[in-house]
Scaffold this active site. Structure first.
Site, PDB file in Angstrom:
ATOM      1  N   LEU A 183      -9.642  12.600   5.620  1.00 20.16           N
ATOM      2  CA  LEU A 183     -10.277  11.078   6.405  1.00 20.16           C
ATOM      3  C   LEU A 183     -11.179  10.384   5.710  1.00 20.16           C
ATOM      4  O   LEU A 183     -11.836  10.880   4.677  1.00 20.16           O
ATOM      5  CB  LEU A 183     -11.301  11.807   7.410  1.00 20.16           C
ATOM      6  CG  LEU A 183     -11.248  13.045   8.322  1.00 20.16           C
ATOM      7  CD1 LEU A 183     -12.847  13.460   9.396  1.00 20.16           C
ATOM      8  CD2 LEU A 183     -10.392  12.194   9.681  1.00 20.16           C
ATOM      9  N   ASP A 184     -11.252   8.884   6.290  1.00 22.65           N
ATOM     10  CA  ASP A 184     -11.670   7.841   4.868  1.00 22.65           C
ATOM     11  C   ASP A 184     -13.523   8.076   5.105  1.00 22.65           C
ATOM     12  O   ASP A 184     -13.694   8.929   5.715  1.00 22.65           O
ATOM     13  CB  ASP A 184     -12.273   6.047   5.644  1.00 22.65           C
ATOM     14  CG  ASP A 184     -10.468   6.093   5.544  1.00 22.65           C
ATOM     15  OD1 ASP A 184      -9.143   6.696   5.135  1.00 22.65           O
ATOM     16  OD2 ASP A 184     -10.113   5.271   6.533  1.00 22.65           O
ATOM     17  N   LYS A 185     -13.682   7.806   3.679  1.00 20.53           N
ATOM     18  CA  LYS A 185     -15.266   7.817   3.563  1.00 20.53           C
ATOM     19  C   LYS A 185     -16.520   7.178   4.696  1.00 20.53           C
ATOM     20  O   LYS A 185     -17.250   8.624   4.978  1.00 20.53           O
ATOM     21  CB  LYS A 185     -15.369   7.073   2.350  1.00 20.53           C
ATOM     22  CG  LYS A 185     -17.296   7.713   1.608  1.00 20.53           C
ATOM     23  CD  LYS A 185     -17.132   6.881   0.424  1.00 20.53           C
ATOM     24  CE  LYS A 185     -18.685   7.210   0.115  1.00 20.53           C
ATOM     25  NZ  LYS A 185     -19.086   6.220  -1.195  1.00 20.53           N
ATOM     26  N   LYS A 231      -7.498   1.979  11.305  1.00 18.35           N
ATOM     27  CA  LYS A 231      -8.133   0.327  10.800  1.00 18.35           C
ATOM     28  C   LYS A 231      -6.811  -0.488  11.029  1.00 18.35           C
ATOM     29  O   LYS A 231      -7.544  -1.807  11.160  1.00 18.35           O
ATOM     30  CB  LYS A 231      -9.223   1.001   9.055  1.00 18.35           C
ATOM     31  CG  LYS A 231     -10.164   1.777   9.475  1.00 18.35           C
ATOM     32  CD  LYS A 231     -10.270   1.491   8.599  1.00 18.35           C
ATOM     33  CE  LYS A 231     -11.590   2.677   8.270  1.00 18.35           C
ATOM     34  NZ  LYS A 231     -12.329   3.495   6.904  1.00 18.35           N
TER      35      LYS A 231
END
Ligand code: URA
Length: 250
Positions: free
Chosen positions: A104-106, A193
């Site tokens: 998962l992205d930051k 995104k």
């Protein structure tokens, strides 16, 4: 897993570091099936042996599985020189071979499976296995039927890659910001995104709600984690086995 070195057995179960457990074994503090063992390299049957240290029984578990509610601001990695990782959120006594399944992205929150079971991790992540991942997002602008149709066909991201079909559901649509649920079967870098950028919107907030049958336990606060229940684990194992059949039929 059957035969395993005694020092590894004890180190895996966090009795101490490898050198600390070697010392304990050499000092005669470790008993296996009623016999004191003083050679750290002695191999024991990890599934059957009854092992105790200073009279306290230590059971072996080959694999462990945890559900973490990842908070924003933490890296999905096992270690990083500068930034806090999801593994840093685990208790100090957690075993050292745990890793996050997928990324998962930051700034993304939500469900993250942490385990040391590489085979299950591989099965859950392989695109061919068709394991659905559902996310909740707040996105810029009005989301309409056109977006739903574009996602259903697959969206071209990075100027060349057409994603697999994705299911987009609108929770609340408004001119400034919309709330949506989106389900994808792949895990390309920044996929959600990029899919919104490709359709003229932008993700403002992203949270993963589920991976296959595993749903984020809403009672877990961001940053908290708990072991999977037996049922949660059995369900994950079942869907990856089912997916194996799908893959063979393709
Ligand atoms: N898609 C993204 O863009 N980010 C995530 O963290 C997960 C899926």
């Amino acid at each position: 897993m059957a035969w395993i070195r005694l020092d590894k057995y004890l180190a895996d179960m966090q009795v101490g570091t490898r050198s600390q457990v070697k010392e304990k074994i050499k000092k005669g503090r470790v008993v296996v099936d009623g016999v004191t063992i003083t050679r750290p390299e002695e191999k024991i049957d990890g599934e059957q042996a009854i092992v105790s240290v200073d009279g306290i029984q230590v059971n072996y578990s080959e694999y462990e599985y945890y559900m973490l509610h990842k908070p924003a601001g933490v890296l999905t990695a096992t270690m990083d020189k500068k930034q806090k990782t999801v593994i840093d959120l685990l208790d100090k006594t957690a075993r050292k071979d745990l890793f996050p399944v997928g990324r998962l992205d930051k700034d993304t929150e939500g469900l993250l499976l942490i385990t040391n079971d590489g085979a299950l991790a591989h099965d859950l992540l392989a695109p061919k296995k068709h394991v659905d991942k559902q996310y909740y997002a707040k996105v810029k602008g009005m989301i309409t039927q056109k977006h739903i149709e574009a996602f259903a066909k697959g969206v071209v991201i990075d100027g060349e890659y057409q994603t697999m079909p994705a299911v987009l559901e609108i929770v609340r649509a408004a001119a400034d910001m919309s709330e949506i649920l989106v389900t994808i079967r792949e895990g390309k870098f920044h996929q959600i995104k990029k899919m919104f950028l490709a359709t003229g919107s932008e993700v403002l907030y992203l949270k993963r709600l589920s991976m296959g049958t595993l749903r984020l336990d809403e009672t877990l606060e961001a940053g908290a984690y708990r072991p999977l229940t037996e049922e949660e684990l059995a369900d994950l194992q079942r869907i990856t086995k089912k997916a194996e059949g799908l893959e063979k039929n393709e």
